[in-house]
Design a protein around this motif. Structure first.
Motif, PDB file in Angstrom:
ATOM      1  N   SER A 103      95.113  72.475  22.016  1.00 29.41           N
ATOM      2  CA  SER A 103      95.712  71.155  21.812  1.00 29.41           C
ATOM      3  C   SER A 103      94.959  70.087  22.594  1.00 29.41           C
ATOM      4  O   SER A 103      94.028  70.378  23.353  1.00 29.41           O
ATOM      5  CB  SER A 103      97.182  71.170  22.254  1.00 29.41           C
ATOM      6  OG  SER A 103      97.274  71.164  23.671  1.00 29.41           O
ATOM      7  N   LEU A 104      95.403  68.844  22.442  1.00 32.27           N
ATOM      8  CA  LEU A 104      94.804  67.728  23.183  1.00 32.27           C
ATOM      9  C   LEU A 104      95.211  67.727  24.652  1.00 32.27           C
ATOM     10  O   LEU A 104      94.589  67.038  25.471  1.00 32.27           O
ATOM     11  CB  LEU A 104      95.197  66.397  22.539  1.00 32.27           C
ATOM     12  CG  LEU A 104      96.696  66.027  22.464  1.00 32.27           C
ATOM     13  CD1 LEU A 104      97.208  65.338  23.711  1.00 32.27           C
ATOM     14  CD2 LEU A 104      96.968  65.134  21.251  1.00 32.27           C
ATOM     15  N   LEU A 105      96.222  68.512  25.040  1.00 29.79           N
ATOM     16  CA  LEU A 105      96.781  68.427  26.388  1.00 29.79           C
ATOM     17  C   LEU A 105      95.795  68.757  27.504  1.00 29.79           C
ATOM     18  O   LEU A 105      95.757  68.044  28.519  1.00 29.79           O
ATOM     19  CB  LEU A 105      98.019  69.335  26.502  1.00 29.79           C
ATOM     20  CG  LEU A 105      99.185  68.986  25.568  1.00 29.79           C
ATOM     21  CD1 LEU A 105     100.368  69.906  25.832  1.00 29.79           C
ATOM     22  CD2 LEU A 105      99.606  67.536  25.730  1.00 29.79           C
ATOM     23  N   VAL A 115     108.923  75.846  25.515  1.00 30.60           N
ATOM     24  CA  VAL A 115     107.907  74.907  25.038  1.00 30.60           C
ATOM     25  C   VAL A 115     107.746  73.752  26.029  1.00 30.60           C
ATOM     26  O   VAL A 115     106.623  73.367  26.377  1.00 30.60           O
ATOM     27  CB  VAL A 115     108.276  74.364  23.647  1.00 30.60           C
ATOM     28  CG1 VAL A 115     107.208  73.383  23.166  1.00 30.60           C
ATOM     29  CG2 VAL A 115     108.425  75.499  22.641  1.00 30.60           C
ATOM     30  N   MET A 116     108.865  73.212  26.494  1.00 32.20           N
ATOM     31  CA  MET A 116     108.811  72.080  27.414  1.00 32.20           C
ATOM     32  C   MET A 116     108.027  72.420  28.678  1.00 32.20           C
ATOM     33  O   MET A 116     107.139  71.654  29.114  1.00 32.20           O
ATOM     34  CB  MET A 116     110.233  71.631  27.775  1.00 32.20           C
ATOM     35  CG  MET A 116     110.303  70.520  28.838  1.00 32.20           C
ATOM     36  SD  MET A 116     109.609  68.948  28.284  1.00 32.20           S
ATOM     37  CE  MET A 116     110.926  68.373  27.213  1.00 32.20           C
ATOM     38  N   ALA A 117     108.336  73.532  29.297  1.00 32.29           N
ATOM     39  CA  ALA A 117     107.673  73.901  30.551  1.00 32.29           C
ATOM     40  C   ALA A 117     106.166  74.050  30.349  1.00 32.29           C
ATOM     41  O   ALA A 117     105.365  73.577  31.170  1.00 32.29           O
ATOM     42  CB  ALA A 117     108.272  75.198  31.101  1.00 32.29           C
ATOM     43  N   GLU A 118     105.770  74.712  29.264  1.00 33.11           N
ATOM     44  CA  GLU A 118     104.339  74.936  29.036  1.00 33.11           C
ATOM     45  C   GLU A 118     103.614  73.641  28.669  1.00 33.11           C
ATOM     46  O   GLU A 118     102.454  73.445  29.051  1.00 33.11           O
ATOM     47  CB  GLU A 118     104.140  76.002  27.958  1.00 33.11           C
ATOM     48  CG  GLU A 118     104.694  77.375  28.317  1.00 33.11           C
ATOM     49  CD  GLU A 118     104.156  77.886  29.658  1.00 33.11           C
ATOM     50  OE1 GLU A 118     102.974  77.632  29.964  1.00 33.11           O
ATOM     51  OE2 GLU A 118     104.929  78.524  30.397  1.00 33.11           O
ATOM     52  N   VAL A 119     104.279  72.750  27.943  1.00 31.69           N
ATOM     53  CA  VAL A 119     103.672  71.454  27.602  1.00 31.69           C
ATOM     54  C   VAL A 119     103.445  70.631  28.868  1.00 31.69           C
ATOM     55  O   VAL A 119     102.366  70.049  29.074  1.00 31.69           O
ATOM     56  CB  VAL A 119     104.575  70.678  26.616  1.00 31.69           C
ATOM     57  CG1 VAL A 119     104.162  69.208  26.543  1.00 31.69           C
ATOM     58  CG2 VAL A 119     104.517  71.306  25.231  1.00 31.69           C
ATOM     59  N   LEU A 120     104.455  70.563  29.731  1.00 29.66           N
ATOM     60  CA  LEU A 120     104.335  69.760  30.948  1.00 29.66           C
ATOM     61  C   LEU A 120     103.254  70.322  31.875  1.00 29.66           C
ATOM     62  O   LEU A 120     102.538  69.565  32.535  1.00 29.66           O
ATOM     63  CB  LEU A 120     105.682  69.695  31.667  1.00 29.66           C
ATOM     64  CG  LEU A 120     106.802  68.961  30.911  1.00 29.66           C
ATOM     65  CD1 LEU A 120     108.089  68.976  31.723  1.00 29.66           C
ATOM     66  CD2 LEU A 120     106.402  67.529  30.584  1.00 29.66           C
ATOM     67  N   ARG A 121     103.144  71.638  31.914  1.00 29.18           N
ATOM     68  CA  ARG A 121     102.092  72.245  32.728  1.00 29.18           C
ATOM     69  C   ARG A 121     100.710  71.954  32.137  1.00 29.18           C
ATOM     70  O   ARG A 121      99.782  71.572  32.849  1.00 29.18           O
ATOM     71  CB  ARG A 121     102.301  73.761  32.808  1.00 29.18           C
ATOM     72  CG  ARG A 121     103.421  74.204  33.733  1.00 29.18           C
ATOM     73  CD  ARG A 121     103.327  75.711  33.974  1.00 29.18           C
ATOM     74  NE  ARG A 121     104.405  76.178  34.839  1.00 29.18           N
ATOM     75  CZ  ARG A 121     105.531  76.745  34.404  1.00 29.18           C
ATOM     76  NH1 ARG A 121     105.719  76.924  33.102  1.00 29.18           N
ATOM     77  NH2 ARG A 121     106.458  77.129  35.254  1.00 29.18           N
TER      78      ARG A 121
END
Length: 511
Positions: free
Chosen positions: A203-205, A285-291
């Protein structure tokens, strides 16, 4: 009994915007099918009707590639009811949007044809990039100054988009919706977290600058926000513009994933039964996205693809309208004794700051004008409850373009306007703002209290009355034909205002 209205002539209430044509969006998602009817198509959207049906269209698609017959039947039954509602409400335009589940299904054309026959409107099946684009516009619609990354978590997919100066880009979509994750992980939130972690590498993250903001959209993430509000005993139970530090949200999400369910988890009662089993996957999903994005904070948005789609249809000049100001203007029109009086209040309160030589910040000026628009919305209530009821309308209303801090400021202003400095109606919300802004809000409230005894909420009076500072004396200058307004009631309110404004060592008079 006297009848003031007739259904045959016009079924709408006088408490609605005159001449407004309702507009609706039917959102066919992977988890639910939802119809939202808005009062009119404008910058500030006011829902007239909002209903969803949990049809789980996305269940099993990863395995079979098809929408399940039973889920399709349930969805079509709900859509038949929604079509009837739209006709009864005399909706002008119905926009039908379909997302991940329909997009990915081999039998999508059959389903789309059935929906179009029922709704008598075309179905727009959004691509992943389009879904990301409209989700980003939904955030802009509700949080105009947002800069950062938007994530929209549905039942079948997760979309990302970046926002910079209200323009969005880098739209991308991943098969990381909560229903799909639940299927792919065999019902294990821990395994789901591992799947998310692996897919987000593409992803772009990982490429973005650390320390930014993340905007979270989607029903499961809204449920996660409600749970977090309960855990914090937060004074404002409102998801829109709710901000949490990323590290705090990660810690809570990790706890939920480790527990593998919300059973016996604190605050679980705030989550609807239809979402409860999905929240642990949304937490994963939230935890992994924020990390992955190394974000500083997450802000939750109640506005998403539906509102973003309608926002995108507006002319460019209307997209630039302040939604908070427009929403306050509508309330003023619907609930004030004389909406035109608000413009006089704006000029009167602004002239006070000019007279004493004090400047406002742009946000203070904006909030003062909005407070003037809202200053007379409680006049029909019992005098003992006008402050409380008006605070409820301001603090807990559906207006957008206002964060929780500024809601507390507006609520404090209106509380003082009705009940004076002794008011406690907005006290629970005060910690959401700063002491300086709460004090400023109270000052505006005292200014409004000075205005009303002179104008009786009618326009044309206040423009003839001016403040001036004569040495150490604050003077309220009345024209000769208004000299009779110089009574004890007005002088007491002016003295209270001046003293609170740190003119305590100054004389104050009406001239």
């Amino acid at each position: 009994m006297t009848q003031f209205w007739g259904v045959d002539a016009d079924p709408t209430a006088q408490g609605r915007i005159k001449g407004a044509q309702p507009v609706a969006v039917l959102d066919i998602g992977s988890n639910s099918v939802r119809l939202v009817v808005y009062e009119r198509h404008a910058r500030s959207l006011t829902p007239l009707y909002n209903e969803k049906s949990a049809c789980a269209l996305g269940r099993g698609i990863a395995q079979t590639g098809r929408l399940a017959d039973a889920n399709v039947a349930k969805a079509l039954d709900a859509i038949k009811r929604f079509a009837l509602v739209a006709r009864m409400m005399r909706v002008g335009a119905v926009h039908v949007l379909a997302t991940s589940a329909v997009r990915d299904a081999a039998n999508r054309q059959e389903f789309v044809a059935a929906v179009e026959a029922i709704m008598e409107s075309p179905v727009r099946v959004l691509s992943g990039e389009e879904e990301a684009h409209f989700a980003a516009l939904g955030v802009v619609a509700g949080i105009p100054d947002f800069i950062g990354v938007v994530g929209d978590l549905g039942g079948g997919s997760l979309e990302f988009s970046t926002i910079s100066d209200t323009a969005d880009g880098n739209g991308e979509s991943f098969e990381l919706g909560v229903i799909r994750l639940q299927d792919d992980s065999d019902g294990s939130p821990k395994k789901a977290a591992s799947i998310v972690r692996d897919r987000l590498k593409r992803s772009l993250l990982p490429q973005i600058e650390p320390g930014g903001r993340f905007a979270a959209i989607g029903g499961t993430w809204r449920s996660l926000a409600k749970l977090h509000l309960e855990l914090r005993d937060y004074p404002l139970h409102m998801v829109q513009d709710y901000v949490v530090k990323a590290e705090e949200m990660i810690a809570v999400c990790d706890e939920i994933v480790a527990a593998e369910s919300l059973k016996n988890y604190p605050g679980a009662g705030s989550v609807s039964s239809s979402r409860r089993e999905l929240v642990p996957f949304g937490a994963a999903v939230m935890a992994e996205v924020l990390r992955a994005g190394k974000f500083d904070s997450v802000v939750f948005s109640a506005l998403g693809v539906r509102e973003g789609y309608l926002f995108g249809l507006l002319p460019e000049e209307e997209q630039l309208v302040d939604p908070l100001f427009q929403g306050a203007e509508e309330l003023s029109v619907l609930r004030s004794r004389s909406p035109a009086h608000a413009a006089d209040l704006i000029e009167f309160t602004g002239q006070y700051f000019d007279a004493i030589g004090t400047s406002e910040t742009p946000n203070q000026s904006r909030l003062r004008q909005v407070a003037c628009l809202l200053a007379d919305i409680g006049w029909r209530a019992h005098p003992d409850y006008r402050g409380r009821q008006s605070v409820d309308l301001v603090a807990y209303g559906s207006m957008t373009g206002v964060d929780h801090c500024d809601r507390a400021v507006l609520a404090t202003t209106i509380a003082v306007r009705y009940d004076g400095l002794k008011s406690k109606a907005a006290n629970p919300l005060a910690p959401l703002s700063t002491p300086d802004m709460i004090r400023w809000a109270k000052l505006i409230g005292t200014l409004l209290r000075v205005a009303y005894p002179m104008s009786a909420a009618m326009p044309g009076v206040l423009p003839r009355i001016k403040f001036r500072l004569d040495g150490q004396t604050l003077v309220l200058q009345l024209p000769a034909d208004y000299a009779f307004l110089n009574g004890e009631h007005l002088r007491n309110r002016l003295s209270q205002m001046a003293n609170f404004a740190e003119h305590a060592d100054s004389r104050v008079e009406v001239g």
